[in-house]
Design a protein around this motif. Structure first.
Motif, short mmCIF file in Angstrom:
data_model
loop_
_atom_site.label_atom_id
_atom_site.label_comp_id
_atom_site.label_asym_id
_atom_site.label_seq_id
_atom_site.Cartn_x
_atom_site.Cartn_y
_atom_site.Cartn_z
N LYS A 175 65.65 116.24 -18.84
CA LYS A 175 64.49 115.36 -18.80
C LYS A 175 64.90 113.94 -18.41
O LYS A 175 65.88 113.41 -18.92
N ASN A 176 64.19 113.36 -17.48
CA ASN A 176 64.40 112.01 -16.94
C ASN A 176 65.56 111.93 -15.96
O ASN A 176 65.84 110.86 -15.42
N ALA A 177 66.27 113.03 -15.74
CA ALA A 177 67.30 113.08 -14.70
C ALA A 177 66.78 113.98 -13.57
O ALA A 177 65.58 114.03 -13.33
N MET A 178 67.68 114.69 -12.86
CA MET A 178 67.26 115.49 -11.72
C MET A 178 66.58 116.78 -12.15
O MET A 178 67.17 117.58 -12.86
N PRO A 179 65.33 116.99 -11.76
CA PRO A 179 64.66 118.25 -12.10
C PRO A 179 65.23 119.41 -11.28
O PRO A 179 66.03 119.21 -10.37
N ALA A 180 64.80 120.61 -11.62
CA ALA A 180 65.20 121.79 -10.86
C ALA A 180 64.33 121.88 -9.62
O ALA A 180 63.23 122.43 -9.64
N ASP A 181 64.82 121.30 -8.55
CA ASP A 181 64.09 121.21 -7.29
C ASP A 181 64.90 121.95 -6.22
O ASP A 181 66.04 121.59 -5.96
N ARG A 182 64.30 122.96 -5.60
CA ARG A 182 65.07 123.81 -4.68
C ARG A 182 65.55 123.05 -3.45
O ARG A 182 66.68 123.26 -2.97
N GLU A 183 64.73 122.17 -2.91
CA GLU A 183 65.16 121.42 -1.72
C GLU A 183 66.33 120.50 -2.04
O GLU A 183 67.26 120.36 -1.25
N VAL A 184 66.30 119.87 -3.22
CA VAL A 184 67.41 119.03 -3.64
C VAL A 184 68.66 119.88 -3.85
O VAL A 184 69.76 119.52 -3.43
N PHE A 185 68.48 121.02 -4.50
CA PHE A 185 69.60 121.94 -4.73
C PHE A 185 70.26 122.33 -3.41
O PHE A 185 71.50 122.29 -3.27
N ASP A 186 69.46 122.70 -2.43
CA ASP A 186 70.01 123.10 -1.13
C ASP A 186 70.74 121.93 -0.47
O ASP A 186 71.77 122.12 0.19
N PHE A 187 70.21 120.71 -0.66
CA PHE A 187 70.89 119.55 -0.08
C PHE A 187 72.20 119.26 -0.81
O PHE A 187 73.18 118.82 -0.20
N TYR A 188 72.23 119.50 -2.12
CA TYR A 188 73.49 119.38 -2.86
C TYR A 188 74.56 120.30 -2.23
O TYR A 188 75.70 119.89 -2.01
N ILE A 189 74.19 121.54 -1.98
CA ILE A 189 75.14 122.49 -1.39
C ILE A 189 75.60 121.98 -0.02
O ILE A 189 76.80 121.98 0.29
N LYS A 190 74.65 121.52 0.77
CA LYS A 190 74.98 121.00 2.10
C LYS A 190 75.94 119.82 2.00
O LYS A 190 76.89 119.70 2.78
N THR A 191 75.72 118.94 1.01
CA THR A 191 76.56 117.76 0.83
C THR A 191 77.97 118.15 0.40
O THR A 191 78.96 117.61 0.90
N VAL A 192 78.07 119.08 -0.55
CA VAL A 192 79.39 119.54 -0.98
C VAL A 192 80.14 120.18 0.19
O VAL A 192 81.33 119.92 0.40
N ASN A 193 79.45 121.02 0.95
CA ASN A 193 80.11 121.68 2.08
C ASN A 193 80.56 120.68 3.14
O ASN A 193 81.57 120.89 3.81
N ARG A 194 79.81 119.60 3.29
CA ARG A 194 80.18 118.57 4.27
C ARG A 194 81.38 117.75 3.78
O ARG A 194 82.31 117.48 4.55
N LEU A 195 81.37 117.38 2.51
CA LEU A 195 82.42 116.52 1.98
C LEU A 195 83.68 117.28 1.60
O LEU A 195 84.79 116.76 1.71
N PHE A 196 83.49 118.53 1.12
CA PHE A 196 84.62 119.34 0.63
C PHE A 196 84.53 120.74 1.24
O PHE A 196 84.17 121.70 0.54
N PRO A 197 84.80 120.88 2.53
CA PRO A 197 84.63 122.19 3.17
C PRO A 197 85.39 123.29 2.45
O PRO A 197 86.58 123.16 2.17
N GLY A 198 84.66 124.35 2.13
CA GLY A 198 85.29 125.50 1.49
C GLY A 198 85.47 125.38 -0.01
O GLY A 198 85.96 126.32 -0.64
N ALA A 199 85.09 124.25 -0.60
CA ALA A 199 85.30 124.06 -2.04
C ALA A 199 84.30 124.89 -2.84
O ALA A 199 83.13 124.98 -2.48
#
Length: 276
Positions: A175-199
């Motif tokens: 509560k008051n932090a990041m909700p369970a939002d699928r588009e945000v979740f998918d962007f998190y994955i995209k960001t991790v893959n961009r910054l840490f390929p294969g992590a």
């Protein structure tokens, strides 16, 4: 997908009380027994807090030492991950147990709102905790409550304050932090893959979002966290009878998506951890 899924069980946390669910393990012996059942059900990481007899939370290194000893005896090979979270203590007391050399420890790299307060993680404390983890060969699990925390992990890695490829866990539904939002979740994955390929990466959902995040993470190739710290219910009408029951529910999601559940040997190899 054929990549094994690592299941982390967060056994007690700082918030749930037996009044909320009698299955919440409080004493060291209860935590060991609950973790052993979860380990046998398929969990390979134990995310651990410790409590006082009155159920309040603490960072007492002596209690962490007793818990670690018991887990090593009854759950051989399981990855032990200590919490350095801000609900358990203040300042450097949050990392006082790192000298016990657990396999992993949580590392929150930035501040954010919690239900009734600010969860403070000032840069100097983050740097100190990261340095202690490096000193004692403890792999950090970056707890990302916000996108900026993933970018913060990238900065720490670039500066050499995190030795190995970061393992990032997305925490959604506080509560008051990041909700369970699928588009945000998918962007998190995209960001991790961009910054840490294969992590490898993981996801945790709070309350009813636990089942949602388990499904999203497992179906997307990530790893999953479950346990009574984050969620005390199986569904709207039933309390979870144990940590093992929540692990079994997560195993069923792995089966749904035809992903094998990682053994502790596989989990250690995937995370680059020392042999047990």
């Amino acid at each position: 997908m054929s990549d094994p899924c690592i299941i982390c069980v967060a056994i007690t946390g700082s918030v749930p009380r037996k009044a909320d669910n009698p299955a919440v393990p409080i004493s060291i012996s209860e935590q060991i027994e609950s973790t052993q059942a979860a380990f046998e059900a398929g969990a390979t990481i134990c995310h651990a807090h410790v409590r006082n007899p009155d159920e309040s939370t603490t960072s007492d290194p002596e209690k962490f030492a007793l818990l670690k000893e018991g887990l090593e005896q009854h759950c051989p090979g399981m990855i032990i991950q200590f919490s350095t979270g801000g609900r358990s203590g203040a300042g450097q007391a949050r990392g006082g147990m790192l000298s016990l050399r657990p396999d992993m420890a949580s590392l929150s790299v930035g501040s954010n709102n919690f239900p009734s307060r600010v969860y403070e993680n000032p840069p100097d404390l983050v740097d100190w905790l990261a340095a202690e983890m490096m000193k004692y060969d403890v792999k950090p699990e970056v707890e990302a409550f916000d996108l900026s925390h993933i970018l913060g992990a990238a900065r720490l890695f670039k500066e050499g304050k995190i030795k190995d490829m970061p393992y990032v866990q997305f925490v959604m539904g506080v509560k008051n932090a990041m909700p369970a939002d699928r588009e945000v979740f998918d962007f998190y994955i995209k960001t991790v893959n961009r910054l840490f390929p294969g992590a490898p990466w993981c996801a945790a959902g709070i309350g009813p979002n636990q089942a949602v995040l388990n499904d999203w993470a497992i179906s997307s190739g990530g790893h999953a966290r479950t346990g009574l710290e984050d969620n005390i219910r199986l569904d709207r009408d039933r309390l979870a009878p144990s940590n093992a029951a929540l692990v079994q529910r997560t195993v069923a999601v792995c089966e749904k998506y035809e992903r094998p559940v990682a053994t502790w040997q596989q989990a250690r190899a995937m995370l680059g951890l020392r042999a047990a």
